[in-house]
Scaffold this motif. Structure first.
Motif, mmCIF file in Angstrom:
data_model
loop_
_atom_site.group_PDB
_atom_site.id
_atom_site.type_symbol
_atom_site.label_atom_id
_atom_site.label_comp_id
_atom_site.label_asym_id
_atom_site.label_seq_id
_atom_site.Cartn_x
_atom_site.Cartn_y
_atom_site.Cartn_z
ATOM 1 N N THR A 140 -14.062 3.362 -8.451
ATOM 2 C CA THR A 140 -13.318 3.465 -7.200
ATOM 3 C C THR A 140 -12.305 2.334 -7.061
ATOM 4 N N LEU A 141 -12.601 1.172 -7.640
ATOM 5 C CA LEU A 141 -11.696 0.033 -7.519
ATOM 6 C C LEU A 141 -10.430 0.208 -8.357
ATOM 7 N N VAL A 142 -10.580 0.729 -9.574
ATOM 8 C CA VAL A 142 -9.426 0.792 -10.476
ATOM 9 C C VAL A 142 -8.730 2.148 -10.447
ATOM 10 N N GLU A 143 -9.289 3.123 -9.712
ATOM 11 C CA GLU A 143 -8.679 4.447 -9.680
ATOM 12 C C GLU A 143 -7.229 4.427 -9.214
ATOM 13 N N GLN A 163 -14.872 -4.237 3.370
ATOM 14 C CA GLN A 163 -13.600 -4.942 3.509
ATOM 15 C C GLN A 163 -13.149 -5.538 2.172
ATOM 16 N N LEU A 164 -14.087 -6.088 1.417
ATOM 17 C CA LEU A 164 -13.750 -6.631 0.104
ATOM 18 C C LEU A 164 -13.224 -5.536 -0.825
ATOM 19 N N LEU A 165 -13.949 -4.423 -0.889
ATOM 20 C CA LEU A 165 -13.544 -3.332 -1.773
ATOM 21 C C LEU A 165 -12.217 -2.734 -1.321
ATOM 22 N N ARG A 208 -8.678 -2.299 -3.443
ATOM 23 C CA ARG A 208 -8.019 -1.001 -3.578
ATOM 24 C C ARG A 208 -6.627 -1.009 -2.966
ATOM 25 N N ASP A 209 -6.465 -1.687 -1.828
ATOM 26 C CA ASP A 209 -5.146 -1.767 -1.204
ATOM 27 C C ASP A 209 -4.158 -2.475 -2.114
ATOM 28 N N TYR A 210 -4.625 -3.522 -2.767
ATOM 29 C CA TYR A 210 -3.753 -4.223 -3.716
ATOM 30 C C TYR A 210 -3.410 -3.311 -4.886
ATOM 31 N N ALA A 211 -4.424 -2.649 -5.426
ATOM 32 C CA ALA A 211 -4.222 -1.806 -6.600
ATOM 33 C C ALA A 211 -3.348 -0.602 -6.284
ATOM 34 N N ARG A 212 -3.490 -0.056 -5.059
ATOM 35 C CA ARG A 212 -2.757 1.162 -4.709
ATOM 36 C C ARG A 212 -1.244 0.938 -4.741
ATOM 37 N N ASP A 213 -0.816 -0.260 -4.440
ATOM 38 C CA ASP A 213 0.621 -0.543 -4.364
ATOM 39 C C ASP A 213 1.126 -1.257 -5.609
ATOM 40 N N ILE A 214 0.355 -1.185 -6.686
ATOM 41 C CA ILE A 214 0.756 -1.892 -7.898
ATOM 42 C C ILE A 214 2.028 -1.282 -8.473
ATOM 43 N N SER A 215 2.860 -2.101 -9.025
ATOM 44 C CA SER A 215 4.134 -1.651 -9.586
ATOM 45 C C SER A 215 4.003 -1.522 -11.103
ATOM 46 N N SER A 256 4.160 -6.803 -3.872
ATOM 47 C CA SER A 256 4.914 -6.362 -2.713
ATOM 48 C C SER A 256 4.363 -7.063 -1.472
ATOM 49 N N ALA A 257 5.019 -6.835 -0.323
ATOM 50 C CA ALA A 257 4.545 -7.450 0.917
ATOM 51 C C ALA A 257 3.139 -6.979 1.254
ATOM 52 N N SER A 258 2.877 -5.683 1.064
ATOM 53 C CA SER A 258 1.537 -5.170 1.372
ATOM 54 C C SER A 258 0.505 -5.716 0.395
ATOM 55 N N GLN A 259 0.908 -5.919 -0.858
ATOM 56 C CA GLN A 259 -0.020 -6.500 -1.821
ATOM 57 C C GLN A 259 -0.341 -7.948 -1.484
ATOM 58 N N ARG A 260 0.675 -8.675 -1.054
ATOM 59 C CA ARG A 260 0.423 -10.068 -0.673
ATOM 60 C C ARG A 260 -0.539 -10.140 0.512
ATOM 61 N N ALA A 261 -0.394 -9.202 1.447
ATOM 62 C CA ALA A 261 -1.308 -9.173 2.589
ATOM 63 C C ALA A 261 -2.723 -8.837 2.137
ATOM 64 N N ALA A 262 -2.851 -7.846 1.231
ATOM 65 C CA ALA A 262 -4.176 -7.486 0.713
ATOM 66 C C ALA A 262 -4.788 -8.639 -0.064
#
Length: 479
Positions: A151-154, A291-293, A297-304, A339-345
């Motif tokens: 689920t984390l790397v999906e 929250q940790l997971l 996932r939020d960081y991974a979802r917006d990966i470039s 990205s900005a969202s990744q930095r927040a995550a």
């Protein structure tokens, strides 16, 4: 006379390596039929023969076919092949050395966990979710945590699949315009008169599935490496074990103990305390694990994903090597600019990790200092292990492009210690009661300020409400 002349090295016993109607070895033909709906284009077969596929050493061919079958065996459309990832991780730990945990080692882990729970009862307000333990081999750790890792790397796997597909389509568009990118296929391989786009169009679905398999292989290799180093179920700071049991890996605990100059029993007890403390926290604070997971996932979802680098890698793929795509893309994917969202995550993740590990540090020190003569040395050994970049950091850097390191651990530990000093252990643990009252990144900048504010806002609000009611009562209903 046989339909296809055999070379002196060709098998004579009717095995799957004999040439078939397509002129390809039977095992390879079966794989290709499964990928192309049961038929093999004659021009594709000719191209493969021109590459020399029918002259490959039989043992090497069987290995290649096995790799291809593993890559394409999954009938589902998951972003990456979880079964292949699990199998690869198990093979990785097997190659590094893995043995079944014996009854004696399992009893030692169970006893250490029971003692750890008794010590923790004295220093934390959180109850144990139940004294259940697992003494896992490295392979068992892979099996027991793979569902959470998936689920984390999906989200990253989905991005990789899209990027590879986009790169392939770009290449096909270039071919449709009549140009063949230099180096995409070995010189002379493309059959005379065959449209390059048509040829590559036949392998585009295979390439898409290969990208999922490639990522599965990478996940498996990373988690296999992690399994050879991690000492417990949740050492990475994430709730990886579904049943909230205290998990130790005896072989890795012994490896960690080597060179410390500390009795193995003390090392096992100390690590059991840390693991049991995390399990209590994840069990009694139901919001922190999700929250940790979610932050990962939020960081991974917006990966470039750098599609230009992927396109460049695709032009160098050796079409005769089923693992060529994996090798070509190994270092091409996971170097994103956040990205900005990744930095927040990432900020949320680092804060939560620091709070979790800082709390574990404080509670473990309180639980062991009166019982383990070498508790201070063991705590220092754990801090050194983190400071030099633990196994989790390397895994996450490869899989989702981030470092899983609680950078503000010392600030968090100071905050929990100060909170305990001011409000007692019950007050310290009450700070986990809700995300809105838990410490934030700003509170780590000013731990003493948080300690002063904690527990006062609610009392002040209640006092104000009571004062208002009393004032209204004194005025009377008509005033």
């Amino acid at each position: 006379m046989p339909d296809h002349p055999q070379s002196p090295d060709s098998p004579q016993d009717g095995s799957g390596d004999e040439p078939t109607g397509s002129g390809l070895p039977a095992e390879l033909e079966e794989v290709l039929k499964g990928l192309t709906g049961g038929t093999i284009d004659p021009e594709m077969a000719k191209a493969l023969k021109d590459m020399g596929i029918d002259r490959v050493d039989p043992a090497m061919l069987q290995m290649m076919v096995g790799q291809m079958q593993a890559m394409f065996a999954s009938p589902d459309t998951d972003p990456f092949n979880v079964s292949l990832a699990t199998d690869t991780a198990r093979k990785t730990v097997s190659a590094a050395g893995d043995a079944t945990v014996g009854d004696a080692a399992a009893r030692q882990v169970a006893q250490a966990a029971q003692v750890a729970e008794l010590w923790l009862d004295e220093v934390t307000a959180f109850d144990a979710p139940g004294i259940t333990t697992h003494a896992w081999s490295r392979a068992e750790w892979v099996e027991g945590t793979m569902a959470t890792w998936s689920t984390l790397v999906e989200p990253v796997a989905e991005g990789v699949g899209r990027a590879v597909g986009d790169a392939m389509r770009t290449q096909l568009q270039q071919l449709g315009e009549g140009g063949l990118p230099e180096g995409l296929l070995p010189e002379g391989i493309l059959p005379a008169g065959m449209d390059p786009a048509a040829f590559l169009g036949q392998v585009e679905p295979m390439m898409a599935k290969m990208s999922g398999s490639m990522f599965g292989l990478q996940v498996g290799q990373a988690l296999g490496a992690l399994a050879t180093e991690t000492v417990s179920g949740t050492e990475v700071g994430l709730p990886l074990v579904a049943d909230r049991s205290v998990v130790l890996l005896p072989a890795n605990v012994e490896a960690f103990a080597e060179g410390l100059g500390v009795d193995l029993d003390q090392v096992r007890l100390y690590l059991a305390v840390r693991e049991a403390a995390r399990v209590r926290l994840f069990s009694e604070v139901p919001w922190i694990g999700p929250q940790l997971l979610a932050a990962v996932r939020d960081y991974a979802r917006d990966i470039s994903i750098d599609t230009d680098r992927i396109e460049s890698a695709l032009t160098s793929v050796d079409a005769s090597d089923p693992t060529a795509l994996q090798s070509a893309l190994q270092d091409q994917l996971f170097r994103p600019d956040p990205s900005a969202s990744q930095r927040a995550a990432l900020a949320r993740l680092e804060t939560y990790l620091a709070l979790v590990e800082g709390w574990v540090d404080v509670v473990s020190e309180r639980a062991t200092r009166a019982h383990l003569p070498q508790a201070a040395s063991l705590g220092e050994a754990v801090r050194r292990r983190r400071a030099t970049g633990g196994p989790a950091e390397k895994v996450f850097a490869g899989l989702v492009g981030l470092e899983l390191r609680p950078r503000r651990l010392r600030d968090a530990a100071n905050l929990w210690a100060a909170l305990e000093d001011r409000h007692g252990q019950d007050g310290r643990d009450a700070a986990w009661g809700h995300p809105d009252v838990a410490p934030t990144a700003a509170d780590l900048d000013d731990p003493l300020g948080y300690v002063e504010r904690f527990g006062t806002s609610t009392d002040t609000d209640m006092d104000a409400a009571l004062d208002q009611l009393l004032a209204e009562g004194e005025k009377g209903p008509d005033q």
